[in-house]
Scaffold this motif. Structure first.
Motif, short mmCIF file in Angstrom:
data_model
loop_
_atom_site.label_atom_id
_atom_site.label_comp_id
_atom_site.label_asym_id
_atom_site.label_seq_id
_atom_site.Cartn_x
_atom_site.Cartn_y
_atom_site.Cartn_z
N SER A 50 0.83 -1.20 0.00
CA SER A 50 0.00 0.00 0.00
C SER A 50 0.87 1.26 0.00
O SER A 50 0.60 2.22 -0.72
N GLN A 51 1.95 1.24 0.78
CA GLN A 51 2.85 2.39 0.83
C GLN A 51 3.58 2.59 -0.50
O GLN A 51 3.81 3.72 -0.91
N ILE A 52 3.92 1.50 -1.18
CA ILE A 52 4.56 1.61 -2.50
C ILE A 52 3.58 2.26 -3.48
O ILE A 52 3.94 3.19 -4.20
N GLU A 53 2.34 1.78 -3.47
CA GLU A 53 1.34 2.33 -4.40
C GLU A 53 1.07 3.80 -4.13
O GLU A 53 0.77 4.55 -5.05
N ARG A 54 1.17 4.22 -2.88
CA ARG A 54 0.92 5.62 -2.54
C ARG A 54 2.17 6.48 -2.66
O ARG A 54 2.15 7.68 -2.41
N GLY A 55 3.28 5.88 -3.06
CA GLY A 55 4.52 6.63 -3.26
C GLY A 55 5.27 6.95 -1.99
O GLY A 55 6.16 7.81 -1.98
N LEU A 56 4.96 6.26 -0.90
CA LEU A 56 5.61 6.52 0.38
C LEU A 56 6.87 5.69 0.57
O LEU A 56 7.70 6.01 1.42
N ARG A 57 6.99 4.62 -0.17
CA ARG A 57 8.15 3.73 -0.09
C ARG A 57 8.72 3.50 -1.47
O ARG A 57 7.99 3.45 -2.46
N ARG A 58 10.02 3.33 -1.53
CA ARG A 58 10.69 2.99 -2.79
C ARG A 58 11.19 1.55 -2.66
O ARG A 58 12.11 1.27 -1.89
N PRO A 59 10.60 0.63 -3.42
CA PRO A 59 10.97 -0.78 -3.28
C PRO A 59 12.33 -1.09 -3.90
O PRO A 59 12.79 -0.40 -4.81
N SER A 60 12.94 -2.15 -3.41
CA SER A 60 14.21 -2.61 -3.98
C SER A 60 13.95 -3.29 -5.32
O SER A 60 12.81 -3.61 -5.67
N ALA A 61 15.01 -3.54 -6.04
CA ALA A 61 14.91 -4.23 -7.33
C ALA A 61 14.33 -5.63 -7.13
O ALA A 61 13.55 -6.11 -7.95
#
Length: 130
Positions: A50-61
């Motif tokens: 959810s945080q990735i979709e909202r732009g709050l987290r940047r996921p690793s490769a």
């Protein structure tokens, strides 16, 4: 009222192209997966996705690769959206893609190699300047 709705749709479509989170959400919805289902299939937590979709987290490769597999889309497409590789890179010839695709390297090692590579490119670009 129809014109307002049309404007919102255009804005939303434009926004979808711009951010990784919006792109992931669009792909998840077109795959008819709930946030919880995608999180489970990708092996990440529901709040983290959810945080990735909202732009709050940047996921690793690695997380991007897991998400791509669960969504049945190209990992390279997610790397582009996340800014890990640039659109100018040719698929198959990209140093970044080779590093990211190497199963024998840890995430930290991959990031370190990418950082060193980027620093060499920046250094060389500065030397080419008149």
């Amino acid at each position: 009222m129809a014109s307002t709705m049309g404007g919102v749709a255009r804005t939303k479509v434009g926004k979808t192209v711009e951010t990784l989170g919006d792109y992931l959400r669009e792909q998840r919805l077109s795959s008819r997966l709930s946030l919880r289902q995608l999180a489970e299939q990708a092996g990440v937590s529901n709040p983290y996705l959810s945080q990735i979709e909202r732009g709050l987290r940047r996921p690793s490769a690695e997380v991007l690769q897991q998400l791509a597999k669960a969504l049945r889309i190209s990992a390279e497409q997610l790397y582009l959206r996340a800014g890990i590789v640039s659109p100018d890179d040719t698929i198959g010839g990209s140093v970044e893609l080779a590093v990211l695709g190497d199963q024998l390297l840890t995430e930290r090692q991959k990031q370190t190699l990418l950082d060193v590579y980027a620093s060499f490119l920046a250094l060389n670009a500065g030397q080419d300047a008149p």
